[in-house]
Design a protein around this motif. Structure first.
Motif, PDB file in Angstrom:
ATOM      1  N   MET A 193       0.826  -1.201   0.000  1.00 39.40           N
ATOM      2  CA  MET A 193       0.000   0.000   0.000  1.00 39.40           C
ATOM      3  C   MET A 193       0.867   1.260   0.000  1.00 39.40           C
ATOM      4  N   GLY A 194       1.879   1.278   0.872  1.00 38.55           N
ATOM      5  CA  GLY A 194       2.749   2.434   0.936  1.00 38.55           C
ATOM      6  C   GLY A 194       3.464   2.675  -0.383  1.00 38.55           C
ATOM      7  N   ARG A 195       3.963   1.599  -0.968  1.00 37.28           N
ATOM      8  CA  ARG A 195       4.673   1.703  -2.245  1.00 37.28           C
ATOM      9  C   ARG A 195       3.751   2.237  -3.349  1.00 37.28           C
ATOM     10  N   ASN A 196       2.518   1.709  -3.389  1.00 34.38           N
ATOM     11  CA  ASN A 196       1.588   2.107  -4.444  1.00 34.38           C
ATOM     12  C   ASN A 196       1.123   3.551  -4.312  1.00 34.38           C
ATOM     13  N   HIS A 197       1.161   4.095  -3.110  1.00 35.76           N
ATOM     14  CA  HIS A 197       0.722   5.482  -2.905  1.00 35.76           C
ATOM     15  C   HIS A 197       1.816   6.503  -3.180  1.00 35.76           C
ATOM     16  N   LEU A 198       3.049   6.056  -3.372  1.00 37.81           N
ATOM     17  CA  LEU A 198       4.135   7.017  -3.581  1.00 37.81           C
ATOM     18  C   LEU A 198       3.879   7.929  -4.771  1.00 37.81           C
ATOM     19  N   ALA A 199       3.335   7.370  -5.836  1.00 39.28           N
ATOM     20  CA  ALA A 199       3.095   8.161  -7.040  1.00 39.28           C
ATOM     21  C   ALA A 199       2.109   9.289  -6.761  1.00 39.28           C
ATOM     22  N   ALA A 200       1.124   9.015  -5.865  1.00 41.16           N
ATOM     23  CA  ALA A 200       0.116  10.037  -5.567  1.00 41.16           C
ATOM     24  C   ALA A 200       0.712  11.234  -4.842  1.00 41.16           C
ATOM     25  N   LEU A 201       1.850  11.030  -4.198  1.00 43.51           N
ATOM     26  CA  LEU A 201       2.495  12.129  -3.469  1.00 43.51           C
ATOM     27  C   LEU A 201       3.419  12.956  -4.355  1.00 43.51           C
ATOM     28  N   ALA A 202       3.662  12.479  -5.562  1.00 48.11           N
ATOM     29  CA  ALA A 202       4.671  13.113  -6.419  1.00 48.11           C
ATOM     30  C   ALA A 202       4.106  14.163  -7.363  1.00 48.11           C
ATOM     31  N   GLY A 203       2.762  14.258  -7.450  1.00 43.35           N
ATOM     32  CA  GLY A 203       2.164  15.230  -8.365  1.00 43.35           C
ATOM     33  C   GLY A 203       2.271  16.650  -7.857  1.00 43.35           C
ATOM     34  N   GLU A 204       1.787  17.582  -8.649  1.00 40.83           N
ATOM     35  CA  GLU A 204       1.816  18.987  -8.250  1.00 40.83           C
ATOM     36  C   GLU A 204       0.861  19.254  -7.091  1.00 40.83           C
ATOM     37  N   THR A 205      -0.226  18.490  -7.055  1.00 40.71           N
ATOM     38  CA  THR A 205      -1.171  18.595  -5.936  1.00 40.71           C
ATOM     39  C   THR A 205      -1.416  17.194  -5.365  1.00 40.71           C
ATOM     40  N   ALA A 261     -11.226  19.369   6.228  1.00 44.70           N
ATOM     41  CA  ALA A 261     -11.187  19.372   4.758  1.00 44.70           C
ATOM     42  C   ALA A 261     -12.207  18.402   4.185  1.00 44.70           C
ATOM     43  N   GLY A 262     -12.522  18.591   2.913  1.00 50.75           N
ATOM     44  CA  GLY A 262     -13.363  17.640   2.197  1.00 50.75           C
ATOM     45  C   GLY A 262     -12.548  16.440   1.758  1.00 50.75           C
ATOM     46  N   GLU A 263     -13.225  15.339   1.526  1.00 51.19           N
ATOM     47  CA  GLU A 263     -12.533  14.110   1.133  1.00 51.19           C
ATOM     48  C   GLU A 263     -11.718  14.291  -0.145  1.00 51.19           C
ATOM     49  N   CYS A 264     -12.186  15.120  -1.043  1.00 48.53           N
ATOM     50  CA  CYS A 264     -11.518  15.269  -2.345  1.00 48.53           C
ATOM     51  C   CYS A 264     -10.693  16.550  -2.454  1.00 48.53           C
ATOM     52  N   ASP A 265     -10.568  17.296  -1.368  1.00 46.48           N
ATOM     53  CA  ASP A 265      -9.789  18.536  -1.418  1.00 46.48           C
ATOM     54  C   ASP A 265      -8.326  18.246  -1.748  1.00 46.48           C
ATOM     55  N   GLU A 266      -7.745  19.089  -2.597  1.00 57.35           N
ATOM     56  CA  GLU A 266      -6.353  18.926  -2.989  1.00 57.35           C
ATOM     57  C   GLU A 266      -5.505  20.078  -2.449  1.00 57.35           C
ATOM     58  N   TYR A 267      -4.244  19.777  -2.205  1.00 57.72           N
ATOM     59  CA  TYR A 267      -3.305  20.748  -1.631  1.00 57.72           C
ATOM     60  C   TYR A 267      -2.003  20.678  -2.415  1.00 57.72           C
ATOM     61  N   PRO A 268      -1.196  21.723  -2.320  1.00 63.09           N
ATOM     62  CA  PRO A 268       0.111  21.679  -2.999  1.00 63.09           C
ATOM     63  C   PRO A 268       0.947  20.494  -2.497  1.00 63.09           C
ATOM     64  N   ARG A 269       1.762  19.975  -3.366  1.00 60.29           N
ATOM     65  CA  ARG A 269       2.643  18.847  -3.025  1.00 60.29           C
ATOM     66  C   ARG A 269       3.459  19.166  -1.765  1.00 60.29           C
ATOM     67  N   ILE A 270       3.684  18.133  -0.943  1.00 61.44           N
ATOM     68  CA  ILE A 270       4.430  18.290   0.311  1.00 61.44           C
ATOM     69  C   ILE A 270       5.772  17.560   0.150  1.00 61.44           C
ATOM     70  N   PRO A 271       6.819  18.229  -0.264  1.00 58.81           N
ATOM     71  CA  PRO A 271       8.096  17.562  -0.550  1.00 58.81           C
ATOM     72  C   PRO A 271       8.638  16.766   0.635  1.00 58.81           C
ATOM     73  N   ALA A 272       8.511  17.291   1.844  1.00 58.26           N
ATOM     74  CA  ALA A 272       9.048  16.580   3.008  1.00 58.26           C
ATOM     75  C   ALA A 272       8.378  15.226   3.191  1.00 58.26           C
ATOM     76  N   LEU A 273       7.085  15.153   2.896  1.00 62.09           N
ATOM     77  CA  LEU A 273       6.365  13.893   3.049  1.00 62.09           C
ATOM     78  C   LEU A 273       6.766  12.894   1.971  1.00 62.09           C
ATOM     79  N   SER A 274       6.836  13.335   0.730  1.00 55.95           N
ATOM     80  CA  SER A 274       7.189  12.410  -0.350  1.00 55.95           C
ATOM     81  C   SER A 274       8.617  11.899  -0.189  1.00 55.95           C
ATOM     82  N   THR A 275       9.525  12.749   0.271  1.00 53.12           N
ATOM     83  CA  THR A 275      10.906  12.311   0.505  1.00 53.12           C
ATOM     84  C   THR A 275      10.962  11.292   1.631  1.00 53.12           C
ATOM     85  N   TRP A 276      10.252  11.569   2.721  1.00 50.86           N
ATOM     86  CA  TRP A 276      10.230  10.631   3.851  1.00 50.86           C
ATOM     87  C   TRP A 276       9.624   9.299   3.442  1.00 50.86           C
TER      88      TRP A 276
END
Length: 321
Positions: A193-205, A261-276
């Motif tokens: 699950m963690g591996r598959n979600h990595l791509a979702a953290l790499a987008g602009e939002t 927040a709403g379930e579908c709300d989007e936010y700017p990418r969080i570099p610290a989270l994607s790196t971790w």
């Protein structure tokens, strides 16, 4: 919420207690329909916006009563006995949004005659699915087969902190589950699950729920590797036990933001989270690969438990409560 493909894989090695044993009444059906936005106790005919808002804004006791009413309707309409009913998903993980639905999962048993039919029979009940209530469950025979395979989704149901109903007789299933748990299956599941979600953290939002899904999966995998035991459901417990101090501030911020927040709300990418997350997944790969599988439970023990419930069902299971 879409359920994991792991849920139905019985060979996979990889969420206020309210009784539901009393008969459904007209008042129960009406209350359930009014709170959940359904015009009928046998399923929704279309959500009512005001009723939807009422249930999501309700306190936990009122929400539990609404779910209990829904389970009574289910039992009456389907001729089943609910042995366990819990909340799963974001509400059980402790990071629901104001518009999060209720993911109710249950285990049920039918009269013995159902299991003696020659024709194929279903072992899944999908009771209702709308924007407020997602109610579905597994027959006891399916649940026991999946438990033998250490199915991760079933173990999450068993660990849910929100239990809507549980028959005392279900304790024997919990005892077997403790012996069936597989660190290999569980750790692989969370790592995947963690591996598959990595791509979702790499987008602009990014969606906040994807951020928290990823964090929980990684921390749950760490827990299983360290403790060789099922991971806690609540993300806050995993943060306290497994997350680096340097990341706990970010975790707190994400949880606080998700609560409004709403379930579908989007936010700017969080570099610290994607790196971790990328670093944590890489570290876990070797740890998870080193886990050693254990033999599966003998079928005879599971058969005995299943047959015991069928004998019990000749007189309603609820009589023992």
């Amino acid at each position: 919420m879409t359920r994991s493909s792991h849920e139905d894989n019985e060979d996979n090695d990889s969420y206020v207690d309210s009784p539901v044993d009393s008969p459904v009444s007209a008042a129960d059906a009406a209350n359930s329909a009014a709170l959940a936005g359904s015009a009928s106790p046998t399923g929704p005919t279309g959500p009512d916006a005001a009723a939807v808002a009422d249930l999501r804004a309700a306190d936990s006791a009122s929400a539990a009563r609404a779910v209990s009413h829904e389970l009574r309707c289910l039992e009456a309409a389907e001729g089943v006995r609910v042995l366990l009913a819990v909340e799963s998903g974001s509400r059980a993980w402790g990071f629901e949004s104001p518009d999060s639905d209720f993911d109710v999962r249950f285990v049920y048993v039918r009269p013995i005659e159902y299991y003696l039919r020659l024709q194929s029979t279903r072992d899944v009940l999908e009771w209702r699915l709308d924007e407020v209530l997602d109610v579905s469950g597994w027959d006891l025979d399916k649940a026991l087969r999946l438990m033998r395979g250490a199915n991760p989704s079933l173990f999450e149901w068993l660990a849910s902190p929100i239990v809507y109903a549980e028959d005392p007789a279900f304790a024997v299933v919990r005892e077997l589950a403790a012996e069936c748990f597989s660190p290999v299956a569980s750790a692989h599941h969370y790592l995947s699950m963690g591996r598959n979600h990595l791509a979702a953290l790499a987008g602009e939002t990014v969606r906040l729920k994807k951020c928290l899904y990823t964090m929980r999966a990684i921390l749950a995998a760490r827990w299983v590797v360290a403790e060789r035991a099922p991971a806690p459901m609540l993300l806050r417990d995993l943060v306290d036990a497994e997350l680096e101090e340097s990341m706990k501030g970010l975790a707190a911020e994400l949880l606080e933001a998700k609560a409004v927040a709403g379930e579908c709300d989007e936010y700017p990418r969080i570099p610290a989270l994607s790196t971790w997350a990328a670093s944590a997944v890489a570290e876990l790969e070797e740890d998870v690969a080193a886990l050693v599988p254990k033999p599966k439970m003998a079928w005879e023990r599971l058969n005995d438990v299943f047959l015991g419930f069928l004998d019990m069902d000749r007189t309603p299971v609820g009589d023992s409560r």
